[in-house]
Design a protein around this motif. Structure first.
Motif, short mmCIF file in Angstrom:
data_model
loop_
_atom_site.label_atom_id
_atom_site.label_comp_id
_atom_site.label_asym_id
_atom_site.label_seq_id
_atom_site.Cartn_x
_atom_site.Cartn_y
_atom_site.Cartn_z
N UNK A 96 -53.29 -0.75 1.32
CA UNK A 96 -52.12 0.10 1.49
C UNK A 96 -50.82 -0.44 0.93
N UNK A 97 -50.89 -1.40 0.02
CA UNK A 97 -49.67 -2.02 -0.52
C UNK A 97 -49.35 -1.62 -1.95
N UNK A 98 -50.36 -1.34 -2.74
CA UNK A 98 -50.16 -1.14 -4.18
C UNK A 98 -50.49 0.29 -4.60
N UNK A 99 -49.98 0.71 -5.77
CA UNK A 99 -50.30 2.05 -6.27
C UNK A 99 -51.77 2.15 -6.69
N UNK A 100 -52.25 3.37 -6.82
CA UNK A 100 -53.65 3.58 -7.19
C UNK A 100 -53.89 3.27 -8.67
N UNK A 101 -55.14 2.94 -8.97
CA UNK A 101 -55.56 2.70 -10.35
C UNK A 101 -55.96 4.03 -10.98
N UNK A 102 -55.46 4.29 -12.17
CA UNK A 102 -55.68 5.56 -12.86
C UNK A 102 -56.37 5.29 -14.20
N UNK A 103 -57.31 6.15 -14.56
CA UNK A 103 -58.01 5.99 -15.83
C UNK A 103 -57.07 6.19 -17.02
N UNK A 104 -57.23 5.34 -18.01
CA UNK A 104 -56.52 5.45 -19.28
C UNK A 104 -57.55 5.77 -20.36
N UNK A 105 -57.11 6.43 -21.44
CA UNK A 105 -58.05 6.81 -22.49
C UNK A 105 -58.84 8.04 -22.09
N UNK A 106 -60.09 8.12 -22.53
CA UNK A 106 -60.95 9.26 -22.25
C UNK A 106 -62.14 8.78 -21.42
N UNK A 107 -62.00 8.82 -20.10
CA UNK A 107 -63.05 8.24 -19.25
C UNK A 107 -64.35 9.02 -19.28
N UNK A 108 -65.43 8.26 -19.39
CA UNK A 108 -66.78 8.80 -19.25
C UNK A 108 -67.47 7.87 -18.27
N UNK A 109 -67.48 8.21 -17.02
CA UNK A 109 -67.93 7.31 -15.96
C UNK A 109 -69.41 6.99 -16.13
N UNK A 110 -69.68 5.70 -16.21
CA UNK A 110 -71.05 5.23 -16.30
C UNK A 110 -71.24 4.21 -15.18
N UNK A 111 -72.20 4.46 -14.29
CA UNK A 111 -72.46 3.55 -13.19
C UNK A 111 -73.66 2.66 -13.51
N UNK A 112 -73.63 1.47 -12.94
CA UNK A 112 -74.75 0.54 -13.10
C UNK A 112 -75.14 0.04 -11.71
N UNK A 113 -75.47 0.97 -10.85
CA UNK A 113 -75.82 0.60 -9.49
C UNK A 113 -74.59 0.39 -8.64
N UNK A 114 -73.61 -0.28 -9.18
CA UNK A 114 -72.35 -0.52 -8.46
C UNK A 114 -71.24 -0.66 -9.48
N UNK A 156 -61.95 3.64 -22.16
CA UNK A 156 -61.60 3.93 -20.77
C UNK A 156 -61.34 2.63 -20.01
N UNK A 157 -60.14 2.53 -19.49
CA UNK A 157 -59.79 1.38 -18.67
C UNK A 157 -58.84 1.85 -17.57
N UNK A 158 -58.52 0.97 -16.66
CA UNK A 158 -57.74 1.35 -15.48
C UNK A 158 -56.39 0.66 -15.45
N UNK A 159 -55.39 1.39 -14.94
CA UNK A 159 -54.03 0.86 -14.88
C UNK A 159 -53.28 1.54 -13.74
N UNK A 160 -52.47 0.78 -13.02
CA UNK A 160 -51.62 1.39 -11.99
C UNK A 160 -50.51 2.18 -12.68
N UNK A 161 -50.14 3.31 -12.07
CA UNK A 161 -49.13 4.17 -12.69
C UNK A 161 -47.76 3.53 -12.76
N UNK A 162 -47.46 2.63 -11.83
CA UNK A 162 -46.18 1.92 -11.81
C UNK A 162 -46.47 0.43 -11.61
#
Length: 501
Positions: free
Chosen positions: A263-281, A289-295
């Motif tokens: 509850x301390x930091x801003x959320x992580x938002x996808x950058x680029x064109x995300x195509x979610x690929x899972x590998x079990x976890x 596609x990478x992640x970055x906080x908005x602020x």
């Protein structure tokens, strides 16, 4: 009468003309070297807050060396002029200290309005130090004046009391203590920038991509012990139960968006064109596609900066063991040249960059590398903890443990420079003390060896205690060498001048 004044002034000006020209020329060189190409840009809306924020930069080792050397001719020429003006030695030191720092602050302030320049507080310190070293160089060359100044002081004091000598010795020891504290402070995190976002898998500009999977990331504002690391490696919920010391807790599952469960930091938002690929976890990170906080993660950077320690735990898997760049995995940074912290991959090695006064604003002045971490594409838990200049890194278990101290990683040539500018002033102070006590042979024979050994030993003991570094005989003898040689140069120069007089 007025005519007589101008005649006298003209005669004195002619006597000092050459010295004034040298001081002016050295000042001009400083302005050209620090302000060229003079492409000033003055902003329409600019306030004092923006001015001080512009100083939030750090210097590389090469910049530090250049800034010291640049002001040495100014200090030398200034000392020569002040000596000819028959200004007392103590006042000379104060004048040159103030003028050097004032001149440096002036050029650094003007650099705020130069797009091609980056003003830094360290430059002011190094410039001032360069001016003082220039003064020391002058008095090594003109030792006779220094000797005469000390003799005049002793003659004015009908008897140089033990209290006087004790005061000089305490001043010498105090200077040693101050220098030791300064050295220890070079590994703290006081210079962290509060305006950087948190990024996973890239830099903000998108040109240092990493390809792999990240399952979670925990960040605390405290270092952990080996016992606590054992608990964290065996218990998946260990960091979640830490309470107020846990600053960030991101669990990366699902498609979007990833809230900080602490509850301390801003959320992580996808950058680029995300195509979610899972590998079990976890989630898949790539150049697309990478992640970055908005602020910015201001609270995180501020809390870590205040305590100068942290712990990061993450579970991840590389998708390519040959990635280079180094490829950014986790980063608190503004671009490729400015960061607070970066964890990255370079082929099979885990590389770390940490912003400190010692490592610079890019954190790249010291190489922090753990080999053999990315030798497969399996998931690994990595715990990185930092306090008092020391990294401790755990890979999956306590058996894969690494400990690295920043001070121990300083290259020899760089440490040689740092020790020179640290111990040459101390050697000079010891030479002056020797002049005060040269008629007390027994006292000098006792104090001088102690004065040579004390600063280096004291510094090494403090760094061992406060920065968790091991004893370095090389560093110990390096400090002794510069202290002793500086004093010896003064003594040899003095005997040479005395033999000619």
């Amino acid at each position: 009468m007025l005519n007589d004044f101008f005649v006298k002034f003209s005669r004195k000006f002619k006597v000092y003309l050459l010295d004034i020209i040298f001081v002016f020329a050295s000042t001009l060189v400083i302005f050209i070297a620090t302000l060229s190409p003079f492409n000033f840009h003055f902003y329409n809306s600019f306030n004092i807050t923006n001015f001080w924020v512009s100083f939030n930069n750090s210097s590389s080792f090469q910049d530090q060396l250049n800034n010291v050397l640049l002001f040495m001719p100014f200090g030398f020429c200034g000392a020569n002029l002040l000596q000819k003006l028959r200004i007392k030695l103590g006042l000379q030191v104060i004048i040159l200290l103030l003028i050097s720092s004032g001149l440096s602050f002036t050029v650094e302030s003007l650099q705020v309005f130069l797009p091609s320049r980056s003003p830094t507080p360290a430059d002011i310190v190094n410039n001032t130090l360069g001016g003082c070293l220039g003064l020391l160089s002058f008095y090594i060359w003109n030792y006779q004046f220094l000797n005469n100044s000390v003799s005049q002081f002793k003659s004015r004091s009908s008897k140089l009391s033990n209290q006087h000598i004790t005061l000089f010795i305490l001043s010498y020891v105090s200077l040693t203590l101050i220098i030791s504290i300064f050295w220890q402070s070079t590994t703290n995190l006081s210079n962290w920038n509060l305006n950087f976002p948190l990024l996973l898998g890239n830099e903000a500009v998108g040109n240092r991509p990493w390809r792999g999977y990240i399952s979670n990331i925990y960040i605390t504002d405290q270092a952990i012990s080996t016992y606590e690391a054992r608990a964290a490696l065996s218990n998946d919920n260990y960091f979640s139960s830490l309470g107020s010391t846990l600053v960030a807790n991101y669990q990366l599952n699902g498609s979007c968006c990833y809230q900080d469960q602490a509850g301390n930091l801003p959320k992580l938002i996808w950058q680029g064109k995300p195509q979610i690929i899972n590998k079990g976890q976890g989630v898949f990170i790539s150049s697309n596609q990478w992640l970055k906080t908005g602020v910015s993660v201001k609270q995180l950077s501020q809390r870590i900066s205040e305590k100068s320690e942290f712990t990061i735990s993450t579970t991840l898997a590389t998708d390519n063991i040959q990635q280079t760049g180094p490829a950014r995995i986790i980063s608190i940074s503004g671009d490729v040249l400015q960061r607070n912290l970066t964890i990255s991959q370079h082929k099979s090695s885990l590389e770390l960059r940490l912003r400190t006064p010692l490592t610079g604003e890019n954190g790249a002045d010291l190489q922090i590398k753990i080999p053999g971490v990315f030798t497969d594409t399996k998931f690994h838990q990595i715990i990185i903890t930092y306090a008092r200049g020391t990294f401790q890194i755990y890979i999956d278990n306590l058996e894969r443990f690494y400990s690295l101290n920043l001070l121990a990683l300083i290259p020899f040539y760089q440490k040689l420079f740092y020790y020179a500018i640290t111990f040459i002033p101390l050697g000079t102070g010891l030479a002056i003390l020797n002049l005060f006590t040269q008629n007390r042979v027994r006292f000098s024979r006792i104090f001088i060896p102690i004065g040579i050994l004390l600063p280096s030993t004291f510094l090494e003991m403090i760094l061992m205690k406060e920065s968790n570094k091991s004893l370095s005989w090389t560093s110990l003898f390096m400090g002794i060498f510069f202290t002793a040689v500086t004093m010896l140069i003064f003594m040899i120069r003095g005997r040479y001048l005395n033999s000619r007089s």
